[in-house]
Design an enzyme around this catalytic site. Structure first.
Site, short mmCIF file in Angstrom:
data_model
loop_
_atom_site.label_atom_id
_atom_site.label_comp_id
_atom_site.label_asym_id
_atom_site.label_seq_id
_atom_site.Cartn_x
_atom_site.Cartn_y
_atom_site.Cartn_z
N ASP A 26 0.82 -1.20 0.00
CA ASP A 26 0.00 0.00 0.00
C ASP A 26 0.86 1.26 0.00
OD1 ASP A 26 -2.63 1.26 0.27
OD2 ASP A 26 -2.02 1.79 2.29
N GLU A 84 1.71 0.03 -5.09
CA GLU A 84 0.89 1.18 -5.45
C GLU A 84 1.80 2.41 -5.50
OE1 GLU A 84 -3.19 3.41 -3.90
OE2 GLU A 84 -1.80 2.57 -2.43
#
Length: 557
Positions: free
Chosen positions: A204, A248
């Site tokens: 993330d 990401e």
């Protein structure tokens, strides 16, 4: 055409499917999806042809950020089941040829996490330096990620008289990765889940993870933050020879290349291509493929083992932050003209089918394109049946609605009262009465059947995941013609972004002894003239996948 054994690079030709256990299938009818429900739907994913299941956070959480605020990195939220239930899902998925990866959320914890409870209790806490503290916020702090909810990245803690950093919500204090104890803890977290059978992680918000400029607790700053990312990749390699780090990273191209590790390819294994996604929507709005071509051709070469992850929709807002203000307004006007459809001034909270008015031709063209682009396709649950959004839900929750299994109560997701559901079911023309798995499973012309066809032919064409990308010139700005070449084999993909039919003139290299074009999606065989020149018709929003095959090649399919 032959390629060598590449099982350790399985992600190069994977089909990734992202889901939130909470909203996928509720097996005990308490209103919350669970691992028992997921286990009973794995055969559905196997039938679809999914090869990698990406699980959004399933850890214990107070629920401030839909599971991304974590209170225990080593457990499962009891609402979803137990560790045993998760292991059973992993084992069952593996039995069906599906690997499982999970969100690795190591930027921050919940403010309810025991580490932070201890850290904010005293400046002498052994966990104090697990987090980022300052006497005063820096003058040059960046803009909040969630400007609708936060005005600063720093929150004052009255008990200890200092500010702690939180790039996201104030309930998510940032971890201090300059602290060796924190880095060791992150390695233990990764090792734990790998031991339980995961095949890697979706990492993330990677750039925020490496951000160290605001640290001022006396920890020594990392001289090269990317060295830490390389350490994570090395650790993964030691524990799992075929593990993946899917990152990401929504940054400009030159910085994206850095997160791959450049020519060495020793940092992230894969990255989501946010730039291509955003340019795709601009091209759709203009019916002009020029922005999309520019995005694809701007991809850094990097290591041959690195891979781009392509997507049409993800679980967050559909960010358009890399477009200019004028370009963003074009996309807003075309696909999200109402204020409730927009969020943070930079993105949309819509799914593709409602954006294009439910036009099945346009929907199928976009997903044909997704599977034919160089890289690995990533699906968000419900895309395969054409689910819409629920704009009555706040922000990102508009697209995190319950999976629509049938036309019954709550779309077959749960028999619980609507008031107990984690998120409201989609209503109207894209609701379960019109869009659901059961009815589409029985319809050979359904979007679900079309997705199954795309997946099957994508997996039978290694050029898509491994091939060298090229663009063929066409006279029409609405048509993208691109090639993917591998070991002498070539696939040509054509996509028409316009509502008018087009005729596409092509000049292809003819194999020695002559060749034909095999249409991978229809099975049709087309003659290839000796000079390689031909014209191919494309309908409105038309698409074709064509393989150039030598007449002498007996391995045609």
């Amino acid at each position: 055409m032959r390629i060598t054994d590449t099982s350790d690079l399985w992600w190069k030709s994977a089909v990734v499917y992202c889901l939130d256990v909470e909203t996928f299938m509720d097996w005990n009818d308490d209103g919350v999806g669970d691992f028992a429900g997921l286990a009973n739907r794995l055969d559905y994913l196997a039938e679809l042809g999914i090869t990698c299941l990406w699980l959004m956070p399933f850890y214990p959480t107070p629920g401030r950020d839909d599971g991304y605020d974590i209170v225990d990195f080593y457990s499962v939220d009891p609402r979803l089941g137990s560790l045993g239930d998760l292991v059973e899902v992993i084992r069952t998925a593996n039995d069906r040829g599906i690997r499982v990866i999970a969100d690795l959320v190591i930027n921050h914890t919940s403010d309810k996490h025991p580490w932070f409870r201890s850290a904010r209790a005293s400046r002498d806490s052994p966990y104090r330096d697990y987090y980022v503290w300052r006497d005063e916020p820096p003058e040059d702090e960046g803009a909040p990620v969630f400007p609708d909810a936060e005005t600063s990245n720093w929150e004052y803690d009255e008990r200890t008289g200092q500010y702690y950093q939180h790039i996201f919500y104030r309930e998510q204090p940032d971890l201090n990765i300059t602290n060796p104890a924190v880095r060791d803890e992150i390695a233990r977290i990764m090792g734990f889940w790998l031991q339980l059978g995961l095949s890697g992680f979706r990492v993330d918000a990677v750039p925020f993870l490496l951000e160290t400029s605001a640290v001022a607790n006396g920890s020594e700053l990392l001289p090269d933050p990317h060295e830490y990312l390389r350490d994570l990749r090395t650790f993964l390699g030691r524990r799992s020879g075929e593990g993946v780090l899917l990152g990401e990273v929504n940054l400009p191209r030159d910085e994206q290349e850095t997160f791959f590790g450049g020519d060495e390819g020793d940092e992230l294994t894969m990255q989501f291509d946010f730039i291509t996604m955003q340019k795709l929507y601009l091209s759709l709005a203009r019916e002009d493929v020029t922005p999309l071509i520019e995005a694809l051709q701007s991809r850094p070469a990097g290591s041959p083992d690195s891979q781009w992850a392509n997507f049409v929709r993800n679980h967050d807002e559909l960010t358009l932050d890399k477009l200019t203000d004028e370009e963003r307004q074009e996309v807003f006007a075309a696909f999200g003209p109402e204020e409730r459809m927009q969020v943070y001034g930079r993105g949309l909270v819509r799914r593709l089918p409602p954006m294009v008015g439910g036009d099945p031709r346009r929907i199928r063209m976009v997903y044909s394109l997704l599977f034919s682009l160089p890289g690995t396709p990533v699906l968000f649950y419900g895309e395969e049946i054409g689910m819409g959004e629920n704009l009555d839900q706040p922000g990102r929750m508009a697209v995190r609605t319950p999976m629509q299994w049938n036309e019954g109560t709550n779309g077959g997701f749960s028999a619980a009262p609507k008031s107990r559901l984690r998120s409201g079911v989609v209503e109207g023309g894209f609701g379960p009465a019109h869009v659901n798995v059961t009815s589409q499973r029985r319809d050979p012309d359904s979007l679900l059947s079309f997705f199954s066809t795309l997946v099957r032919h994508y997996r039978n064409a290694p050029e898509f995941g491994w091939g060298a990308f090229g663009v063929l010139p066409t006279p029409s700005p609405s048509v993208l013609a691109h090639t993917l070449t591998l070991d002498g084999g070539q696939v040509v993909a054509l996509h028409n972004f316009a509502s008018d039919p087009a005729v596409v003139p092509l000049t292809l290299q003819v194999p020695e002894g002559g060749g034909v074009l095999n249409d991978l999606l229809t099975g049709e065989s087309l003659p290839l003239p000796e000079d390689g020149r031909l014209e191919l018709p494309l309908g409105a929003y038309g698409y074709r996948w064509l393989r150039v095959v030598s007449l002498a090649d007996t391995r045609q399919y």
